[in-house]
Design an enzyme around this catalytic site. Structure first.
Site, PDB file in Angstrom:
ATOM      1  N   LYS A  47       0.848  -1.197  -0.027  1.00 25.19           N
ATOM      2  CA  LYS A  47       0.138  -0.046  -0.013  1.00 25.19           C
ATOM      3  C   LYS A  47       0.919   1.234   0.017  1.00 25.19           C
ATOM      4  O   LYS A  47       1.906   1.350   0.854  1.00 25.19           O
ATOM      5  CB  LYS A  47      -1.026  -0.032   1.468  1.00 25.19           C
ATOM      6  N   CYS A  65      -7.540  11.362   1.815  1.00 24.34           N
ATOM      7  CA  CYS A  65      -7.825  10.363   0.505  1.00 24.34           C
ATOM      8  C   CYS A  65      -7.134  10.492  -0.759  1.00 24.34           C
ATOM      9  O   CYS A  65      -6.899  11.550  -1.143  1.00 24.34           O
ATOM     10  CB  CYS A  65      -9.628  10.248   0.483  1.00 24.34           C
ATOM     11  N   CYS A  67      -7.688   7.608  -2.956  1.00 21.58           N
ATOM     12  CA  CYS A  67      -8.319   6.819  -3.999  1.00 21.58           C
ATOM     13  C   CYS A  67      -9.535   7.572  -4.542  1.00 21.58           C
ATOM     14  O   CYS A  67     -10.359   6.962  -5.342  1.00 21.58           O
ATOM     15  CB  CYS A  67      -8.868   5.526  -3.265  1.00 21.58           C
ATOM     16  N   CYS A  76      -9.810  10.665   4.609  1.00 18.93           N
ATOM     17  CA  CYS A  76      -9.783   9.223   4.217  1.00 18.93           C
ATOM     18  C   CYS A  76     -10.833   8.535   5.307  1.00 18.93           C
ATOM     19  O   CYS A  76     -10.877   8.925   6.695  1.00 18.93           O
ATOM     20  CB  CYS A  76      -8.363   8.627   4.423  1.00 18.93           C
ATOM     21  N   HIS A  80     -10.203   3.006   0.725  1.00 18.74           N
ATOM     22  CA  HIS A  80      -9.363   2.367  -0.232  1.00 18.74           C
ATOM     23  C   HIS A  80      -8.966   0.875   0.053  1.00 18.74           C
ATOM     24  O   HIS A  80      -8.591   0.353  -0.763  1.00 18.74           O
ATOM     25  CB  HIS A  80      -7.748   3.164   0.043  1.00 18.74           C
TER      26      HIS A  80
END
Length: 99
Positions: A47, A65, A67, A76, A80
């Site tokens: 990741k 975030c 994604c 976030c 993800h």
């Protein structure tokens, strides 16, 4: 007959359907496709998470975030993880940390 116009931005398609009888009224649809947002950055890592040290933050750590699927965007919310599992991607959050 109806014509369809479709535009894709960051894995989300925005479509518009119009018929000749209702040319001034458009129907819009949003289709979210599961596709990677990180095609080639550090793919050998499980990741990709980057941390930036900042001297003036109200919290010790804030996750942003990357994604584009978080329900609390720009923060976030862990979405993800589901995205990575569905697509094989390795995107993770950007972490801002106090020094």
């Amino acid at each position: 007959m109806a014509s369809v116009t479709c535009t894709v931005y960051a894995g989300i398609s925005y479509g518009r359907t119009a018929s000749s009888a209702a040319a001034s009224k458009h129907r819009r649809m949003v289709v979210v496709r599961a596709e990677t947002v990180n095609p080639d950055i550090r793919k050998t890592e499980d990741k990709v998470v980057d941390s930036i040290l900042v001297t003036d933050l109200s919290k010790p750590v804030t996750a942003y975030c990357r994604c584009w699927r978080s329900k609390t965007f720009p923060l976030c919310d862990g979405t993800h993880l589901k995205h990575n599992k569905a697509t094989g991607d390795n995107v993770g959050p950007l972490l801002l940390k106090t020094k």
